[in-house]
Design a protein around this motif. Structure first.
Motif, short mmCIF file in Angstrom:
data_model
loop_
_atom_site.label_atom_id
_atom_site.label_comp_id
_atom_site.label_asym_id
_atom_site.label_seq_id
_atom_site.Cartn_x
_atom_site.Cartn_y
_atom_site.Cartn_z
N ALA A 92 3.82 -23.35 2.64
CA ALA A 92 3.52 -22.04 2.06
C ALA A 92 2.53 -21.25 2.90
CB ALA A 92 2.98 -22.21 0.65
N THR A 93 1.58 -21.94 3.56
CA THR A 93 0.58 -21.23 4.37
C THR A 93 1.16 -20.74 5.68
OG1 THR A 93 -0.20 -23.28 5.41
CG2 THR A 93 -1.27 -22.59 3.36
N GLY A 94 2.38 -21.14 5.99
CA GLY A 94 3.02 -20.70 7.23
C GLY A 94 4.13 -19.70 7.00
N VAL A 95 4.15 -19.10 5.80
CA VAL A 95 5.18 -18.11 5.47
C VAL A 95 4.48 -16.85 4.96
CG1 VAL A 95 7.25 -17.61 4.12
CG2 VAL A 95 6.78 -19.96 4.84
N TYR A 96 4.38 -15.84 5.82
CA TYR A 96 3.76 -14.59 5.42
C TYR A 96 4.12 -13.51 6.44
CZ TYR A 96 0.15 -16.07 8.82
OH TYR A 96 -0.52 -16.50 9.94
N ILE A 97 3.86 -12.27 6.07
CA ILE A 97 4.03 -11.13 6.98
C ILE A 97 2.64 -10.66 7.39
CG2 ILE A 97 4.85 -8.75 7.21
CD1 ILE A 97 7.00 -9.41 5.13
N VAL A 98 2.43 -10.50 8.69
CA VAL A 98 1.15 -10.00 9.17
C VAL A 98 1.38 -8.79 10.07
CG1 VAL A 98 1.13 -11.70 11.06
CG2 VAL A 98 -0.99 -10.52 10.41
N VAL A 99 0.62 -7.75 9.80
CA VAL A 99 0.60 -6.57 10.67
C VAL A 99 -0.67 -6.70 11.51
CG1 VAL A 99 0.58 -4.06 10.78
CG2 VAL A 99 1.79 -5.22 8.92
N GLN A 100 -0.48 -6.98 12.78
CA GLN A 100 -1.62 -7.23 13.65
C GLN A 100 -2.38 -5.94 13.93
OE1 GLN A 100 -2.50 -10.21 14.35
NE2 GLN A 100 -0.66 -11.51 14.31
N LYS A 101 -3.59 -6.10 14.39
CA LYS A 101 -4.42 -4.97 14.81
C LYS A 101 -3.64 -4.15 15.85
CE LYS A 101 -9.06 -4.29 16.81
NZ LYS A 101 -10.28 -5.01 17.26
N GLY A 102 -3.43 -2.88 15.56
CA GLY A 102 -2.63 -2.02 16.44
C GLY A 102 -1.17 -1.94 16.05
N GLY A 103 -0.71 -2.83 15.16
CA GLY A 103 0.64 -2.73 14.63
C GLY A 103 0.66 -1.82 13.40
N MET A 104 1.87 -1.51 12.93
CA MET A 104 1.98 -0.62 11.77
C MET A 104 3.12 -1.07 10.87
SD MET A 104 1.25 3.14 13.41
CE MET A 104 0.52 3.78 11.92
N ILE A 105 2.97 -0.74 9.58
CA ILE A 105 4.03 -1.01 8.61
C ILE A 105 4.28 0.26 7.82
CG2 ILE A 105 2.47 -1.84 6.78
CD1 ILE A 105 4.66 -4.01 6.20
N ASP A 106 5.55 0.51 7.50
CA ASP A 106 5.92 1.69 6.73
C ASP A 106 6.84 1.24 5.60
OD1 ASP A 106 6.43 4.19 5.77
OD2 ASP A 106 7.75 4.80 7.41
N ILE A 107 6.26 1.01 4.41
CA ILE A 107 7.02 0.59 3.24
C ILE A 107 7.34 1.83 2.43
CG2 ILE A 107 6.93 -0.74 1.10
CD1 ILE A 107 5.23 -2.79 2.53
N GLN A 108 8.64 2.14 2.30
CA GLN A 108 9.08 3.43 1.78
C GLN A 108 9.68 3.32 0.38
OE1 GLN A 108 11.89 4.71 4.75
NE2 GLN A 108 10.29 5.24 6.24
N GLY A 109 9.13 2.44 -0.46
CA GLY A 109 9.65 2.29 -1.81
C GLY A 109 9.53 3.56 -2.63
N THR A 110 10.29 3.62 -3.70
CA THR A 110 10.22 4.72 -4.66
C THR A 110 10.12 4.12 -6.05
OG1 THR A 110 12.61 4.86 -5.00
CG2 THR A 110 11.67 6.14 -3.17
N SER A 111 9.84 4.96 -7.05
CA SER A 111 9.73 4.44 -8.41
C SER A 111 11.06 3.90 -8.91
CB SER A 111 9.23 5.54 -9.35
OG SER A 111 10.11 6.64 -9.35
N SER A 112 12.15 4.44 -8.44
CA SER A 112 13.46 3.96 -8.87
C SER A 112 14.00 2.84 -7.98
CB SER A 112 14.47 5.11 -8.89
OG SER A 112 14.56 5.71 -7.61
N ALA A 113 13.42 2.69 -6.80
CA ALA A 113 13.87 1.64 -5.87
C ALA A 113 12.67 1.10 -5.10
CB ALA A 113 14.94 2.18 -4.92
N PRO A 114 11.77 0.37 -5.77
CA PRO A 114 10.62 -0.18 -5.06
C PRO A 114 11.05 -1.26 -4.08
CG PRO A 114 10.72 -1.06 -7.28
CD PRO A 114 11.77 0.00 -7.20
N VAL A 115 10.24 -1.48 -3.07
CA VAL A 115 10.42 -2.63 -2.18
C VAL A 115 9.89 -3.86 -2.91
CG1 VAL A 115 9.62 -3.70 -0.03
CG2 VAL A 115 10.35 -1.29 -0.06
N VAL A 116 10.60 -4.98 -2.79
CA VAL A 116 10.22 -6.21 -3.48
C VAL A 116 9.99 -7.31 -2.46
CG1 VAL A 116 10.97 -8.00 -5.09
CG2 VAL A 116 11.49 -5.60 -5.57
N MET A 117 8.85 -7.98 -2.58
CA MET A 117 8.55 -9.18 -1.79
C MET A 117 8.21 -10.29 -2.77
SD MET A 117 6.14 -7.69 1.30
CE MET A 117 6.69 -6.37 2.39
#
Length: 656
Positions: A92-117
């Motif tokens: 479990a400690t080896g399964v994750y998403i990391v945005v490193q320093k200088g990286g970027m993430i753009d999660i574009q969920g909406t109220s009718s279609a949220p992103v799910v993790m």
């Protein structure tokens, strides 16, 4: 024209290149509304390093099988409706998403279609969640190493931009490394203020919901449910803001709603509502940490504020609702965040704590569950409306005094319980033990031999007047269980206690179960009740006194426990109430009807089965039983009144 076009193309290409290069910088990141980026076809397994921009495909389900690292200079775009499932077959400690320093993430969920993790098994702590490392300031310094994953974070740019997160539902995270180091739902390491975080739900985690390690990032509209450690945690001098946060705790042994530690960066918390159905600590401040918190509303916690350092006496750095924090306040203000704003979160818990005082009209939500932690009093002039399907639970355990947990409708107030056969209203206790709370008490303005403005034997409640037609509201299709808290041998709460309630009050289709005292007791008044099911109330199923003169119609009493008292107990002056169609069944013998003092009644449709004694007259000197009329005749002590049932128990099939 052709020559002009050929000559212009290199210039256009150069301009476009500069524009694209400029847009890739942290400070200029901006997702334009209406953009629909083309998905990058790279398969559905997420693992390894992402070094170039990538757009996921919302029509696919992605499997996170290890560490997925968004490297410096790369952007991961996740469109609305995308689902990412963490593989729980791995560590479990080896399964994750990391945005490193200088990286970027753009999660574009909406109220009718949220992103799910989420994780594949739905268990707490089965993956490491989302980690973002930024270049803002932290007391840990520049290029510090995070407690998880050896991630590098921290710099000097308070306005650093790590991207945008909108409408994300993240669950099952919080993988444990050891007792000192854990992943959270979202871990924010020195993330800067230009990063956007809004409309986030973090559920079912084994550590913190969201933790800020320094930085200046702000977050808006947070829903945090049943994260086992802290809902919100900050340290390393975080100085950002969170606005509109709703915390729900319905599991035992969580840590806090807020934990603050380290140097005081004086973050701002605006509109923070936290609700617990299991007690616990709401806010904990360690070291010299502090905050400015406005719109704070806490419900159901055993401790509102805990200061970890016993030697700390100066709390001026902790400003709560415009004043320096005080340890003896409970901050049980009206909710400042409406949980309905998070209805976009599927399967979110819908639990609220009822306020102690209801002094204006108040309607509950039939899709929600409500907790009673103490006395809930509906005051004169107010109406409490309870829609069909509502569940109300009294929080009780071995440490709680059930006599201090009940719902009372005061004289001049009203209650409107709108249950249906398909969706009854249910009131019970968390422990399920008889006598673990005080049930429902209604005080009216009708007549009683106790007089006008008498004081009830429970709660110091005032009742009684001169209006036999007084109206305290309506109760339809109610299941009430586990009540009957004991004050002493002479005074007890019942399932339903009716003090001088008037005839315009409507009571029908009521089930009262598993009580340690009476099912329903009438203290004077003229109210009537129809269709009553009373099972295993340890004292009397139906009790009346103080000259009650109403009627009960279609009552079914069932006794399967030893040492109950009676199916009916009558006491005091004879108001000659009417009892129509009364069927009582005992599997353990006992007494069916007991009349004390000069009490009496007119009873028709009486059917008794299984009782050792049909009628008991408490006063041995009483010989005139003419005030007790059964089937049109004066009662006799010799008759067993064993006849066919006059009430079909099947009419109560709606009682679960």
């Amino acid at each position: 024209m052709k020559n002009f076009k050929n000559r212009f193309l290199p210039t256009l290409a150069l301009a476009l290149g500069l524009a694209i290069s400029g847009c890739s910088s942290d400070d200029d990141f901006e997702r334009l509304d209406g953009d629909d980026p083309t998905p990058t076809p790279e398969g559905t397994e997420l693992n390894g390093n992402l070094e170039d921009d990538r757009v996921l495909d919302a029509s696919e389900i992605y499997n996170l099988t290890g560490v997925y690292s968004v490297e410096s200079g790369a952007t991961l775009t996740i469109p609305a409706g995308t689902e990412i499932v963490a593989d729980t077959d791995e560590d479990a400690t080896g399964v994750y998403i990391v945005v490193q320093k200088g990286g970027m993430i753009d999660i574009q969920g909406t109220s009718s279609a949220p992103v799910v993790m989420r994780s594949s098994n739905g268990e707490r702590g089965s993956w490491g969640g989302l980690v973002i490392a930024g270049d803002a300031e932290s007391t840990a310094g520049v290029d510090a190493t995070a407690e998880v994953g050896g991630i590098i974070y921290g710099g000097s740019n308070s306005e650093d931009n790590s991207g945008s997160i909108e409408y994300l539902v993240l669950s099952d995270a919080g993988a444990q490394i050891n007792s000192e180091s854990q992943y959270n739902g979202i871990s924010l390491y020195a993330v800067g203020s230009e990063t956007t975080i809004e409309n986030i739900a973090i559920l079912n985690g084994s550590d913190d919901g969201i933790e800020f390690f320094g930085g200046s990032v702000a977050a808006t509209n947070l829903y945090l449910e049943n994260n086992e450690d802290d809902a919100v945690d900050w340290t390393e001098g975080w100085n950002g803001t969170i606005t509109n946060t709703y915390v729900l705790h319905s599991i035992e042994n969580f840590s806090t709603a807020i934990e603050a530690d380290g140097v005081d960066g004086n973050p701002t918390i605006e509109n923070f509502t936290a609700v617990s159905s299991t007690g616990g600590v709401a806010l904990q401040f360690k070291a010299q940490s502090g905050a400015t918190i406005t719109g704070l509303s806490l419900s159901g916690y055993d401790t509102a504020l805990d200061i970890a350092e016993e030697t700390r006496t100066d709390l001026s750095g902790i400003q709560l609702n415009g004043a320096t924090a005080e340890l003896d306040l409970d901050y049980s203000e009206a909710q400042t965040v409406d949980p309905a704003m998070f209805d976009w979160v599927d399967n979110r818990g819908r639990v609220s704590v009822l306020p102690g005082t209801i002094d204006e009209d108040f309607s509950l939500d039939g899709n929600s569950e409500y907790i009673i932690n103490g006395v809930v009093s509906v005051e004169e002039g107010a109406t409490l409306t309870i829609p069909a399907g509502t569940k109300i639970t009294a929080r009780s355990d071995d440490n709680d005094d059930g006599t201090s947990i009940y719902l009372v409708v005061q004289k001049g107030a009203m209650i409107d319980i709108q249950g249906t056969e398909e969706k009854p209203v249910v009131m019970s206790s968390t422990s399920g033990a008889p006598g673990s709370w005080g049930g429902l008490v209604i005080a009216g303005n009708a007549e009683t031999t106790a007089g006008i403005d008498a004081t009830a034997e429970v709660g110091g409640i005032i009742y009684g007047g001169d209006d036999p037609e007084d109206n305290s509201g309506s109760i339809e299709y109610l299941i009430l269980a586990d009540a009957g808290a004991q004050i002493n041998s002479e005074s007890q709460y019942n399932g339903l206690s009716l003090y001088a309630v008037g005839s315009e009050t409507n009571i029908e289709n009521i089930a009262i179960l598993n009580g340690s005292d009476d099912g329903v007791e009438f203290f004077g008044g003229s109210v009537s009740a129809t269709n009553l099911y009373l099972e295993n109330n340890e004292d009397d199923a139906v009790d009346w006194t103080e000259g009650w003169n109403g009627a009960v119609t279609n009552t079914y009493v069932y006794h399967t426990i030893e040492n109950f008292s009676t199916a009916i107990e009558a006491d005091g002056v004879n108001g000659n109430p009417t009892v129509e169609n009364f069927t009582a069944v005992s599997e353990t013998g006992g007494v069916a009807l007991q009349f004390k003092a000069q009490s009496g009644a007119t009873i028709t449709g009486l059917s008794l089965s299984g009782y050792e004694t049909a009628i008991d007259i408490a006063e041995e000197t009483r010989t005139d039983l003419s005030g007790i009329q059964i089937e049109g005749e004066t009662a006799t002590l010799e008759d067993t009144y064993e006849t066919d049932a006059t009430v079909d128990v099947a009419m109560f099939s709606w009682v679960e």
